[in-house]
Design an enzyme around this catalytic site. Structure first.
Site, PDB file in Angstrom:
ATOM      1  N   GLY A 274       0.820  -1.208   0.000  1.00 58.66           N
ATOM      2  CA  GLY A 274       0.000   0.000   0.000  1.00 58.66           C
ATOM      3  C   GLY A 274       0.851   1.253   0.000  1.00 58.66           C
ATOM      4  O   GLY A 274       2.062   1.210   0.245  1.00 58.66           O
ATOM      5  N   GLU A 275       0.199   2.371  -0.308  1.00 56.02           N
ATOM      6  CA  GLU A 275       0.874   3.665  -0.288  1.00 56.02           C
ATOM      7  C   GLU A 275      -0.072   4.713   0.270  1.00 56.02           C
ATOM      8  O   GLU A 275      -1.285   4.648   0.068  1.00 56.02           O
ATOM      9  CB  GLU A 275       1.341   4.065  -1.696  1.00 56.02           C
ATOM     10  N   GLY A 279       3.953   7.566   3.170  1.00 57.06           N
ATOM     11  CA  GLY A 279       4.918   6.831   2.367  1.00 57.06           C
ATOM     12  C   GLY A 279       4.392   5.464   1.991  1.00 57.06           C
ATOM     13  O   GLY A 279       3.190   5.197   2.043  1.00 57.06           O
ATOM     14  N   SER A 280       5.302   4.562   1.642  1.00 57.34           N
ATOM     15  CA  SER A 280       4.936   3.215   1.208  1.00 57.34           C
ATOM     16  C   SER A 280       4.833   2.269   2.395  1.00 57.34           C
ATOM     17  O   SER A 280       5.501   2.454   3.410  1.00 57.34           O
ATOM     18  CB  SER A 280       5.974   2.680   0.215  1.00 57.34           C
ATOM     19  N   LYS A 295       5.642   0.750   7.575  1.00 62.14           N
ATOM     20  CA  LYS A 295       5.350   2.002   6.874  1.00 62.14           C
ATOM     21  C   LYS A 295       6.613   2.857   6.835  1.00 62.14           C
ATOM     22  O   LYS A 295       7.144   3.257   7.871  1.00 62.14           O
ATOM     23  CB  LYS A 295       4.212   2.742   7.581  1.00 62.14           C
ATOM     24  N   ASP A 393      -9.064  11.977  10.868  1.00 60.33           N
ATOM     25  CA  ASP A 393      -9.041  11.412   9.525  1.00 60.33           C
ATOM     26  C   ASP A 393      -9.759  10.061   9.508  1.00 60.33           C
ATOM     27  O   ASP A 393      -9.229   9.066   9.004  1.00 60.33           O
ATOM     28  CB  ASP A 393      -7.600  11.265   9.022  1.00 60.33           C
TER      29      ASP A 393
END
Length: 595
Positions: A274-275, A279-280, A295, A393
């Site tokens: 995932g990104e 970051g990745s 992460k 979020d």
């Protein structure tokens, strides 16, 4: 001597951590039963302050008010229920008899009416106090003949004392008209002291054994420092030492990993899963076999160090079964890396409408369970004892699912502590994601827990409809999930917004409760939105209704009956305008209007 002192301090710390390292979970059957007890009591006690506090896990991180729990086979069970002097009315909740590990029950000095429910012969009750109520009927034989019962108080009730069974006068059962003695026989006292002595001896032996094990582990770690290439373990362990009030229930361990250790665990960042804005994210495996999600901050990340520090500091202080825990971090050679447990079922967004390879049809009970789990996680944040935390979020991609489809809220990079008295209550940057952002927060810059509530309302609509919050590829009136769903709900046409994959697979009453909660959450003005604790209660009600309906339908279908069907009912909600939502992830507040 100084070196010896350091060893002793480390040994003591190691013993404390070993004793309280793991956070246990409450037995599922116990959770279901005590939830039923709560709902039975709430029917006639809606204003009870005690029952209003009953939410989340009944035993962890702290037991509900009036409950006491003990560990049994690595899970917590309820052993004591004390609701005395709580002004409770109505009949005694029948579900109490299903608490199979309950030892002490005190419902005295209330206004309970009706008869005493029948406890099973297998009950382990040792003490029952029902005095000073309005209970009627007889003190029946099954209660007084319970094998472990030693204290029974029933005075100051209009109970009939005629034809009391012979067992009422047995030597080891203390009874009376509300005047039960706290003392047992001398033999009982001796047994208690013998038990205390034996328990103390056992505890000392356990601590001694753990001390030896920890000392052995400490020596092994010291030896491993001379062989870093072969065993590139963590440099050191950073422990957020809990207060003495919490040490029994939790002890959070965050490890500091070396960069070499991270590279070995991820096989040089071999598998990208995932990104995000930070970051990745890569998949990895620790030496003990645990799968992790790693992460790694991108060099071009706009969030960077602030999010890294934010997440590290917050998750060093907070842990809950419905929040993704932080296992460790790495801050070496300008690299900022966070390590979490791997969530094998991806995110809620993936399952609802993500890429075809990740998508999976979720039935309605599973969706309802996920919604309830996420709500409990957010409730824990909002009611955190140190200081209320606002996620900022909340969205379906930040609700992750473990191997058992249990929901865990993730990504705390934007999280903030709620403003306190004296704070301005405003934020220089409005954070959030388009489609989920609270319109009041965006326009006023005033941050509160109700901003999370709005975003969670959008998540509930996603769960119901299987649609994304914003999609400009749809017709213009369907771009916004919120604006599309509202008219259908107001006109009692929820069938038109329900995901086709769950049509005919839900109980109408359970669905309507969730729809009404979602609609209340997305009110434009925060004052009209519920708090997360209220949302949890409503979702618990819906979950119980759905589960009971599922069991009933199974019995009907086994006899060749028809499938479940859904119905509509009217709902009246005032029309309120809602500002157009922004379309960027990071948004500056609107400029002040000229006077």
């Amino acid at each position: 001597m100084k070196g010896l002192d350091n060893v002793i301090v480390r040994l003591i710390t190691c013993c404390i951590i070993c004793l309280f390292l793991s956070t246990q979970s409450t037995c599922t059957e116990e959770v279901n039963v005590i939830t039923n007890v709560k709902h039975e009591l709430r029917e006639l006690n809606q204003d009870s302050e005690v029952l209003k506090t009953w939410s989340g896990d009944p035993c962890l991180p702290r037991p509900w008010h009036g409950l006491s729990c003990e560990l049994l086979n690595s899970t917590s069970v309820i052993t004591k229920l004390d609701l005395s002097f709580k002004s409770l009315t109505g009949p005694l909740p029948p579900s109490i008899t299903e608490l199979i590990h309950l030892k002490e029950l005190n419902l005295s000095n209330n206004r309970f009416t009706g008869t005493i429910p029948e406890f099973p012969a297998s009950s382990v009750l040792t003490s029952v106090d029902l005095s000073h109520n309005d209970l009627t009927g007889n003190i029946t034989g099954y209660l007084t003949s319970l094998p472990y019962l030693t204290t029974l108080c029933f005075g100051s009730n209009p109970l009939s004392s005629q034809n009391l069974p012979y067992s009422l006068s047995r030597s080891n059962l203390t009874t009376g008209n509300g005047k039960c003695s706290a003392q047992g026989s001398s033999h009982s006292s001796q047994r208690i002291w013998i038990g205390i002595a034996a328990g103390g001896s056992l505890f000392i032996m356990i601590v001694f054994g753990i001390s030896l094990a920890c000392l052995y582990k400490h020596k092994r770690m010291a030896l491993q420092k001379f062989d870093v290439k072969r065993h590139p373990m963590s440099k050191n362990a950073v422990y957020a030492v809990p207060s003495m009030d919490d040490i029994v229930t939790k002890s959070i361990s965050i490890q500091s990993f070396t960069l070499e250790y991270i590279e070995i665990a991820t096989e040089k960042y071999k598998t990208l899963i995932g990104e995000g804005g930070f970051g990745s994210v890569y998949r990895g495996t620790l030496p003990d076999g645990q799968e992790v999600a790693v992460k790694v901050r991108s060099a071009t990340s706009t969030q960077g160090t602030r999010e890294f520090d934010n997440e590290l500091n917050l998750l060093s202080a907070i842990r809950h079964e419905n929040l993704v825990p932080l296992l460790g971090f790495c801050c070496e050679n300008d690299q900022q890396i966070l390590v979490y447990p791997f969530m094998s079922n991806g995110s809620l967004q993936d399952r609802l409408y993500g890429a075809a390879s990740k998508r999976k049809i979720l039935d309605w009970p599973t969706r309802l369970s996920i919604a309830l789990g996420a709500a409990r996680g957010l409730t824990y944040l909002h009611t955190f004892s140190e200081r209320c935390v606002i996620h900022r979020d909340v969205k379906s991609s930040n609700i992750l699912l473990d191997h058992s489809m249990s929901a865990k809220v993730a990504d705390f990079g934007f999280s903030k502590y709620a403003p306190q008295e004296g704070d301005s209550g405003t934020s220089l940057e409005v954070r959030g994601t388009a489609g989920y952002l609270d319109p009041e927060y965006y326009s006023t810059q005033h941050l509160s827990t109700k901003s999370d509530v709005f975003s969670f309302g959008v998540v509930l609509l996603e769960i119901i409809s299987g649609r994304e919050p914003l999609n400009i590829k749809r017709p213009r009136n369907e771009w916004s999930l919120v604006e599309w769903a509202k008219p259908h709900i107001r006109n009692s046409r929820i069938e038109e917004i329900v995901d086709l994959n769950i049509k005919g697979g839900y109980h109408a009453e359970a669905m309507w409760r969730v729809v009404e909660v979602a609609l209340a959450c997305i009110e434009p003005y925060s004052a009209y939105r519920p708090c997360m604790a209220d949302i949890v209660r409503e979702l618990e009600d819906a979950f119980i209704i759905e589960n009971n309906a599922s069991e009933y339908m199974k019995s009907i279908e086994s006899f060749g009956g028809s499938r479940r069907y859904s119905i509509e009912r009217p709902i009246v909600i005032p029309q309120t305008p809602i500002p157009t939502e922004p379309s960027t992830v990071l948004m500056q507040p609107p400029p002040p209007q000229p006077r």
